[in-house]
Write a protein that holds these residues in place. Structure first.
Motif, short mmCIF file in Angstrom:
data_model
loop_
_atom_site.label_atom_id
_atom_site.label_comp_id
_atom_site.label_asym_id
_atom_site.label_seq_id
_atom_site.Cartn_x
_atom_site.Cartn_y
_atom_site.Cartn_z
N LYS A 1 0.85 -1.19 0.00
CA LYS A 1 0.00 0.00 0.00
C LYS A 1 0.89 1.24 0.00
O LYS A 1 2.01 1.23 0.48
N TYR A 2 0.36 2.32 -0.57
CA TYR A 2 1.04 3.61 -0.48
C TYR A 2 0.05 4.71 -0.86
O TYR A 2 -1.04 4.44 -1.38
N VAL A 3 0.43 5.94 -0.59
CA VAL A 3 -0.37 7.11 -0.95
C VAL A 3 0.33 7.82 -2.09
O VAL A 3 1.54 8.01 -2.06
N TYR A 4 -0.42 8.18 -3.14
CA TYR A 4 0.21 8.89 -4.25
C TYR A 4 -0.25 10.35 -4.25
O TYR A 4 -1.33 10.67 -3.79
N THR A 5 0.62 11.21 -4.75
CA THR A 5 0.40 12.65 -4.67
C THR A 5 0.50 13.31 -6.03
O THR A 5 0.83 12.66 -7.04
N THR A 6 0.25 14.61 -6.06
CA THR A 6 0.47 15.40 -7.28
C THR A 6 1.98 15.46 -7.54
O THR A 6 2.79 15.15 -6.67
N ASN A 7 2.34 15.86 -8.74
CA ASN A 7 3.75 15.89 -9.11
C ASN A 7 4.59 16.76 -8.18
O ASN A 7 5.75 16.46 -7.90
N ASP A 8 4.00 17.85 -7.70
CA ASP A 8 4.74 18.73 -6.79
C ASP A 8 4.55 18.34 -5.33
O ASP A 8 5.02 19.06 -4.42
N GLU A 9 3.84 17.21 -5.11
CA GLU A 9 3.61 16.68 -3.75
C GLU A 9 2.84 17.66 -2.86
O GLU A 9 2.93 17.60 -1.63
N SER A 10 2.09 18.55 -3.47
CA SER A 10 1.34 19.54 -2.69
C SER A 10 0.06 18.95 -2.08
O SER A 10 -0.45 19.48 -1.09
N SER A 11 -0.48 17.89 -2.67
CA SER A 11 -1.68 17.27 -2.12
C SER A 11 -1.75 15.80 -2.50
O SER A 11 -1.16 15.37 -3.50
N GLU A 12 -2.45 15.05 -1.68
CA GLU A 12 -2.62 13.62 -1.92
C GLU A 12 -3.79 13.38 -2.88
O GLU A 12 -4.88 13.89 -2.67
N LEU A 13 -3.54 12.59 -3.91
CA LEU A 13 -4.58 12.29 -4.89
C LEU A 13 -5.37 11.04 -4.52
O LEU A 13 -6.50 10.87 -4.94
N GLY A 14 -4.75 10.13 -3.75
CA GLY A 14 -5.46 8.92 -3.39
C GLY A 14 -4.57 7.88 -2.75
O GLY A 14 -3.39 8.11 -2.48
N ASP A 15 -5.16 6.71 -2.51
CA ASP A 15 -4.45 5.58 -1.90
C ASP A 15 -4.39 4.42 -2.88
O ASP A 15 -5.29 4.23 -3.71
N VAL A 16 -3.34 3.63 -2.76
CA VAL A 16 -3.12 2.49 -3.65
C VAL A 16 -2.87 1.23 -2.82
O VAL A 16 -2.19 1.29 -1.79
N ALA A 17 -3.41 0.12 -3.27
CA ALA A 17 -3.12 -1.18 -2.67
C ALA A 17 -2.91 -2.19 -3.79
O ALA A 17 -3.56 -2.12 -4.84
N CYS A 18 -1.98 -3.13 -3.58
CA CYS A 18 -1.72 -4.15 -4.59
C CYS A 18 -1.64 -5.52 -3.93
O CYS A 18 -1.27 -5.64 -2.75
N GLU A 19 -1.97 -6.55 -4.69
CA GLU A 19 -1.95 -7.91 -4.17
C GLU A 19 -2.01 -8.90 -5.32
O GLU A 19 -2.24 -8.54 -6.48
#
Length: 227
Positions: A151-169
């Motif tokens: 799992k991780y959180v992904y952000t905008t290119n400038d890291e100014s805000s979080e766009l969402g969460d990711v999970a893989c399996e």
């Protein structure tokens, strides 16, 4: 019905009743208003009562938030994906949401798009789907990441805000799964890839599943986030 219209109905009702009252005739030293004929005055008064009562009733009624429609969701399914997969409305949508299922002709690739009415219901669904307690922090960039569950959180290119969460399996049949949220549009994307060892190809394909929409859309922050 929008609150502004409900308030407007009440105000118009009050004005019509006031007009009917004035129409009964007013005579003062500095102002004289002639009496209005009976039937027009009764019609105006009746309309005033209807609008006043109707507007007041609407104001007192609880405003239920309208859920999203499939047409709303279709606007966010990227054309680069629909060129490759066939998409249609899915009957087993999460509660309060609308869902699309997109599948390839060979059945090797599947994507689910679930559009929620707000960011919190979207986040609650994502957290339930991915079983956060079983996941570890990772970039989901290798077979090992998928096998361990990441799992991780992904952000905008400038890291100014979080766009969402990711999970893989890796699912029970060995296929690769990635489930992620898009807080700009309150969408959960669940993507399945039928080739277990092809993490690189899967990651490239995931880019084609990113929900479409205005780049100026501001991501919302849910009250409960992934940890």
């Amino acid at each position: 019905m929008p609150l502004a219209i409900e308030i407007l109905l009440v105000l118009i009702g009050i004005l019509l009743l006031a007009l009917a009252l004035i129409g009964s005739g007013i005579s003062r030293r500095l102002m004289t208003i002639p009496r209005m004929h009976k039937w027009p005055r009764m019609v105006i008064a009746a309309l005033g009562v209807v609008m006043l009562v109707g507007g007041g009733w609407l104001l007192m009624m609880p405003n239920e938030k309208k859920g999203p429609s499939y047409a709303d969701l279709e606007e966010h399914i990227p054309s680069r994906l629909t060129d490759l997969l066939t998409c249609e409305e899915h009957s087993e949508a999460p509660k309060g949401a609308v869902e699309a299922i997109c599948t390839s002709d060979d059945g090797m690739q599947t994507v689910y798009y679930s559009l929620f009415p707000d960011v919190n219901s979207m986040q609650a669904f994502w957290m339930k789907q991915v079983s956060l307690e079983t996941l570890t922090d990772s970039e989901c960039s290798s077979v090992e990441d998928f096998q361990a569950g990441g799992k991780y959180v992904y952000t905008t290119n400038d890291e100014s805000s979080e766009l969402g969460d990711v999970a893989c399996e890796v699912s029970s049949d060995g296929s690769l799964w990635m489930t992620y949220t898009d807080r700009r549009y309150n969408i959960v994307v669940e993507a399945n890839h039928g080739e277990p060892g092809d993490v690189s190809g899967f990651s490239d394909w995931i880019d084609d599943t990113t929900p479409a929409g205005s780049g100026n859309s501001t991501p919302e922050t849910p009250t409960q986030t992934a940890e």
